[in-house]
Design a protein around this motif. Structure first.
Motif, PDB file in Angstrom:
ATOM      1  N   ALA A   1       3.264  -0.331   4.245  1.00 44.19           N
ATOM      2  CA  ALA A   1       2.320   0.551   3.958  1.00 44.19           C
ATOM      3  C   ALA A   1       0.956  -0.048   3.372  1.00 44.19           C
ATOM      4  O   ALA A   1      -0.052   0.098   3.566  1.00 44.19           O
ATOM      5  N   VAL A   2       1.303  -0.974   2.396  1.00 42.66           N
ATOM      6  CA  VAL A   2       0.581  -1.637   1.713  1.00 42.66           C
ATOM      7  C   VAL A   2      -0.368  -2.754   2.586  1.00 42.66           C
ATOM      8  O   VAL A   2      -1.533  -2.517   2.522  1.00 42.66           O
ATOM      9  N   PHE A   3       0.354  -3.282   3.445  1.00 40.65           N
ATOM     10  CA  PHE A   3      -0.551  -4.125   4.701  1.00 40.65           C
ATOM     11  C   PHE A   3      -1.405  -3.201   5.387  1.00 40.65           C
ATOM     12  O   PHE A   3      -2.451  -3.548   5.823  1.00 40.65           O
ATOM     13  N   ALA A   4      -0.913  -2.172   5.643  1.00 39.09           N
ATOM     14  CA  ALA A   4      -1.543  -1.097   6.614  1.00 39.09           C
ATOM     15  C   ALA A   4      -2.824  -0.611   5.706  1.00 39.09           C
ATOM     16  O   ALA A   4      -3.953  -0.738   6.377  1.00 39.09           O
ATOM     17  N   ILE A   5      -2.599  -0.291   4.765  1.00 32.33           N
ATOM     18  CA  ILE A   5      -3.843   0.328   3.772  1.00 32.33           C
ATOM     19  C   ILE A   5      -4.807  -1.087   3.604  1.00 32.33           C
ATOM     20  O   ILE A   5      -5.983  -0.696   3.682  1.00 32.33           O
ATOM     21  N   ALA A   6      -4.405  -1.958   3.409  1.00 30.24           N
ATOM     22  CA  ALA A   6      -5.243  -3.165   2.846  1.00 30.24           C
ATOM     23  C   ALA A   6      -6.060  -3.500   4.324  1.00 30.24           C
ATOM     24  O   ALA A   6      -7.278  -3.495   4.318  1.00 30.24           O
ATOM     25  N   TYR A   7      -5.494  -3.525   5.616  1.00 24.34           N
ATOM     26  CA  TYR A   7      -6.095  -3.821   6.644  1.00 24.34           C
ATOM     27  C   TYR A   7      -7.109  -2.517   7.236  1.00 24.34           C
ATOM     28  O   TYR A   7      -8.250  -2.979   7.369  1.00 24.34           O
ATOM     29  N   VAL A   8      -6.871  -1.363   6.766  1.00 26.99           N
ATOM     30  CA  VAL A   8      -7.795  -0.182   7.098  1.00 26.99           C
ATOM     31  C   VAL A   8      -8.808  -0.380   6.300  1.00 26.99           C
ATOM     32  O   VAL A   8     -10.090  -0.234   6.568  1.00 26.99           O
ATOM     33  N   ARG A   9      -8.797  -0.664   4.948  1.00 26.48           N
ATOM     34  CA  ARG A   9      -9.828  -0.632   4.193  1.00 26.48           C
ATOM     35  C   ARG A   9     -10.988  -1.924   4.502  1.00 26.48           C
ATOM     36  O   ARG A   9     -12.012  -1.934   4.372  1.00 26.48           O
TER      37      ARG A   9
END
Length: 138
Positions: A107-115
């Motif tokens: 989840a942390v990496f997915a949110i960082a990628y989308v941002r």
């Protein structure tokens, strides 16, 4: 004989029924500054290639960092056997960490990628159309 006459008659005209999923594109705006997509300026194409490269770099960097963190997490779980000693609801702690510990990392990496992807696209739009007047996001 009546059936033969019905077959030779012209079929009724077709009717197109629009559904909610279809979108009709707006006609191109006439006037100064309006360019058809076929005549995109060379600098627009350069910016678009730059956006594609920056999105690829972001994806590759995110993937590599994700793999490093996942491998480190797995190594910690395997190198610390004493984490299997505490038992929660009849299940060793190390099993629970292996079963559910990866989801927050994902989840942390997915949110960082989308941002990061949104930031790249915002910079691209600013390069193409100029900075927006007073409508800046965080």
């Amino acid at each position: 004989m009546a059936a033969l006459a019905d077959e030779t008659a012209d079929p009724p005209p077709r009717v197109r029924v629009r559904t909610g999923g279809e979108r009709r594109s707006a006609p191109p705006a006439a006037g100064a500054g309006a360019e058809p997509a076929a005549t995109m300026r060379e600098d627009g194409a350069v910016y678009l290639r730059g956006l594609a490269r920056s999105q690829f770099r972001l994806a590759l960097g995110t993937l590599l960092a994700f793999l490093v963190v996942i491998l480190a997490f797995t190594a910690v779980l395997s190198l610390l056997p004493e984490w299997g000693d505490p038992v929660i609801l009849g299940v060793p702690l190390s099993w629970l960490l292996q079963a559910y510990g990866y989801y927050p990392i994902i989840a942390v990496f997915a949110i960082a990628y989308v941002r990061g992807a949104h930031a790249n696209e915002r910079r691209y739009r600013e390069l193409v159309s100029g900075p927006s007047s007073g409508t800046e996001r965080r």
